[in-house]
Design an enzyme around this catalytic site. Structure first.
Site, PDB file in Angstrom:
ATOM      1  N   ASP A  33      -7.386  -1.094 -16.312  1.00 25.45           N
ATOM      2  CA  ASP A  33      -7.527  -0.103 -14.986  1.00 25.45           C
ATOM      3  C   ASP A  33      -6.216   0.570 -14.563  1.00 25.45           C
ATOM      4  O   ASP A  33      -7.043   1.637 -13.476  1.00 25.45           O
ATOM      5  CB  ASP A  33      -6.944  -1.105 -13.736  1.00 25.45           C
ATOM      6  CG  ASP A  33      -5.550  -1.738 -13.703  1.00 25.45           C
ATOM      7  OD1 ASP A  33      -5.490  -2.589 -15.000  1.00 25.45           O
ATOM      8  OD2 ASP A  33      -5.215  -1.539 -13.251  1.00 25.45           O
TER       9      ASP A  33
ATOM     10  N   GLY B  62       0.676  -1.453  -0.167  1.00 25.86           N
ATOM     11  CA  GLY B  62       0.142  -0.259   0.158  1.00 25.86           C
ATOM     12  C   GLY B  62       0.757   1.684  -0.148  1.00 25.86           C
ATOM     13  O   GLY B  62       0.013   2.193   0.277  1.00 25.86           O
TER      14      GLY B  62
HETATM   15  P1  AMP Z   1      -0.438  -0.359 -11.107  1.00 22.16           P
HETATM   16  O1  AMP Z   1       0.511  -1.191 -11.992  1.00 22.16           O
HETATM   17  O2  AMP Z   1      -0.020   0.720 -10.533  1.00 22.16           O
HETATM   18  O3  AMP Z   1      -1.607   0.403 -12.147  1.00 22.16           O
HETATM   19  O4  AMP Z   1      -0.849  -1.587 -10.667  1.00 22.16           O
HETATM   20  C1  AMP Z   1      -2.461  -2.539 -10.423  1.00 22.16           C
HETATM   21  C2  AMP Z   1      -2.946  -2.918  -9.112  1.00 22.16           C
HETATM   22  O5  AMP Z   1      -1.508  -3.037  -8.069  1.00 22.16           O
HETATM   23  C3  AMP Z   1      -3.830  -1.457  -8.783  1.00 22.16           C
HETATM   24  O6  AMP Z   1      -4.619  -2.763  -8.207  1.00 22.16           O
HETATM   25  C4  AMP Z   1      -2.564  -0.854  -7.754  1.00 22.16           C
HETATM   26  O7  AMP Z   1      -3.338  -0.434  -6.665  1.00 22.16           O
HETATM   27  C5  AMP Z   1      -1.743  -1.910  -6.783  1.00 22.16           C
HETATM   28  N1  AMP Z   1      -0.986  -2.037  -6.663  1.00 22.16           N
HETATM   29  C6  AMP Z   1       0.298  -1.394  -7.228  1.00 22.16           C
HETATM   30  N2  AMP Z   1       1.265  -1.034  -6.164  1.00 22.16           N
HETATM   31  C7  AMP Z   1       0.538  -1.486  -4.909  1.00 22.16           C
HETATM   32  C8  AMP Z   1       1.481  -1.503  -3.516  1.00 22.16           C
HETATM   33  N3  AMP Z   1       2.995  -1.078  -3.944  1.00 22.16           N
HETATM   34  N4  AMP Z   1       0.542  -2.131  -2.587  1.00 22.16           N
HETATM   35  C9  AMP Z   1      -0.729  -1.818  -2.798  1.00 22.16           C
HETATM   36  N5  AMP Z   1      -1.648  -2.316  -4.326  1.00 22.16           N
HETATM   37  C10 AMP Z   1      -0.750  -2.119  -5.239  1.00 22.16           C
HETATM   38 MG    MG Z   2      -2.827   1.471 -11.798  1.00 22.29          MG
END
Ligand code: AMP
Ligand code: MG
Length: 522
Positions: free
Chosen positions: A270, A136
């Site tokens: 997403d 998170g």
């Molecule tokens: P992203 O690749 O940043 O678009 O993230 C893809 C998914 O992974 C989304 O649901 C984000 O909220 C989750 N996510 C990415 N990094 C983290 C993190 N450090 N902690 C929790 N969830 C994450």
């Molecule tokens: Mg994202």
């Protein structure tokens, strides 16, 4: 005490998760979960956008500054507002991934200012029910990249989420930067992002995947009523118009990215905003050499799904996924197909128009398609800096000879020794076409230069520049972060005081981590 003009349209209109405890889980029958940010040890405000402050009315004033800093670091919540995280799904790299959600983003306010609605969202403020196996949190390097780039994008005139603040948390976060088995501690940070809404294609897709047509309708109706009231009250016609508008905004956004050489890097569904904003700045990058095959994202190195030359067709693929989510409401495949077809044909027209403006043409001429296709082919022959090439091209006029023109743009070549033989001939042939085209134009050189300057930025956030700012900030020197933020406020201006940033990527940065190699780990 700081005063906010609070709203709660989202949490009022949409179904909440009935569980309020913060543990990782699948969340059914809901569009969001209430969740509070996690407190941090030693927050420090290290960057602030006066522009976003003015936009939202969230002002940093002496009597409220401490209160505001606590809010922006997640140590305090705003009285009268219950923070929440979105529930959404998405296709990642072409595969349905199921529930994703705001794993490290928490919406801490919805407010209105000057009749506009703004959502304030902390990125990296601790785990939520959607954090899956992750923490998170966010690290300073990626937070600086998001802060600088989202404001730079806005100042380029490109739709984007904004950034109000950047706080360092005083805590360490462990990351394996290149996923190569070398985890290390990095400083943690939190960006406060701002947008009218952070809804993504994936919010709608997840409800479809779960056959939750009732909540799907509620969410689409909310979107329509809240952000597109001009399209009419909920009805099949209004849903079709909504889908067309989203398709149009998505195309418009991607044409802008192509204009300035921005590669998002992770165009999963997403990460596609329903409002057509640039959202989720991760392993993005700016083109240096003009190259349709380039992606900054090492996680995508093999297939290069999200490479520069593919962004428009990925946008269409993503819209087709959103179309499936809208289908239960629209139930008219032909209409949807027609909108997707419009995207294809509009792309041709708008891409052409955009490139015309980069070349300084007005109206169109029989030779323009050929000039454009030969340019793209020639730019790929030897590594040529996109930003410098188009900016220097402004100086070429109908009086310029081909040889002079080539020497004007010479500083855009990374390997000048390659501009010889067939490559050189290609360039000379192209300049012949270009200069002849200038000769049949009504516009004089001054008018033409103005068109070109408005389309071709002089200063973009080159990957190595962000990295230099990060390295300094990690040593508590914020001078470069501030300099770049100020410079990027006016990216189309000549700004001779920043001339030292108007240059090709230095050779040391060619293969350096953070400059050319970035992963999703942030
Ligand atoms: P992203 O690749 O940043 O678009 O993230 C893809 C998914 O992974 C989304 O649901 C984000 O909220 C989750 N996510 C990415 N990094 C983290 C993190 N450090 N902690 C929790 N969830 C994450
Ligand atoms: Mg994202």
């Amino acid at each position: 005490m700081i005063q906010f003009n609070l709203n709660d349209t989202f949490t009022k209109a949409l179904p909440a998760d009935s569980v309020e405890e913060n543990y990782r889980r699948q969340v059914w029958g809901a569009c969001f979960s209430f969740v509070e940010p996690s407190p941090v040890k030693a927050p420090q405000l290290i960057a602030w956008s006066e522009d976003v402050a003015a936009l939202t009315g969230v002002l940093l004033e002496p009597n409220t500054a401490d209160d505001l800093k606590s809010i922006l670091s997640g140590n305090k919540t705003i009285d009268g507002f219950k923070p929440y995280a979105h529930c959404y799904g998405g296709h990642q790299f072409g595969h349905w991934a199921g529930q994703l959600g705001d794993g490290r983003a928490i919406n801490i306010a919805e407010l209105s200012n000057n009749k506009k609605q703004w959502v304030l969202q902390l990125k990296g403020a601790g785990p939520t029910p959607y954090s899956r196996s992750a923490d998170g949190l966010a690290v300073l390097r990626s937070s600086i990249r998001e802060f600088l780039c989202s404001e730079a994008m806005h100042n380029l005139g490109i739709p984007t989420t904004r950034a109000l603040s950047l706080v360092s948390t005083g805590e360490k976060v462990v990351r394996d930067m290149l996923y190569d088995g070398n985890p290390a501690e990095e400083p943690g940070a939190i960006v406060c992002r701002v947008a009218e809404s952070f809804l993504r294609f994936g919010n709608y897709q997840l409800l479809l995947a779960r056959n939750d047509n009732e909540n799907l309708k509620t969410l689409v109706d909310y979107t329509l009523n809240q952000f597109f009231p001009e399209l009419g009250k909920p009805s099949k016609e209004a849903y079709i118009a909504l889908f067309r508008t989203i398709s149009d905004r998505t195309l418009d956004l991607i044409i802008h990215w192509q204009r300035v050489g921005f590669v998002h890097g992770v165009m999963n569904t997403d990460n596609m905003s329903i409002l057509g904003l640039t959202i989720d700045y991760g392993p993005y990058g700016w083109l240096e050499g003009f190259d349709y095959g380039w992606t900054p994202n090492t996680t995508d190195a093999q297939n290069r799904r999200y490479r520069f030359g593919q962004q428009a067709s990925v946008g269409l693929w993503n819209l087709a996924q959103l179309a499936s989510a809208f289908h239960p409401l629209i139930e008219d495949k032909e209409q949807i197909e027609a909108i997707l077809e419009e995207y294809r044909s509009n792309f041709q027209v708008r891409f052409f128009d955009m490139m015309q403006s980069k070349l300084g043409f007005e109206g169109s001429h029989d030779s323009d398609k050929k000039i454009l296709s030969k340019l793209i082919e020639t730019l790929h022959l030897s590594e040529t800096d996109m930003t410098i090439f188009f900016r220097e091209l402004i100086q070429v006029s109908q009086e310029t000879t081909q040889i002079q023109a080539l020497s004007i743009i010479e500083k855009a070549f990374y390997k000048p020794e390659e501009i010889d033989g067939a490559v050189k001939n290609n360039w000379l042939e192209w300049f012949e076409l270009y200069i002849n085209r200038l000769k049949v134009m009504d516009k004089d050189q001054i008018q033409r230069a103005a068109i070109m300057r408005a389309s071709n930025p002089k200063y973009v956030l080159r990957n190595y520049m962000a990295q230099l700012a990060i390295e300094k900030a990690e040593k508590e020197d914020l001078s470069l972060l501030k300099e770049l933020a100020t410079m990027l406020k006016d990216p189309y201006a000549e700004a001779p005081q920043y001339q030292h940033w108007y240059k090709k990527r230095p050779e040391w940065a060619r293969n350096k981590v953070g400059c050319s190699m970035l992963s999703c780990s942030s």
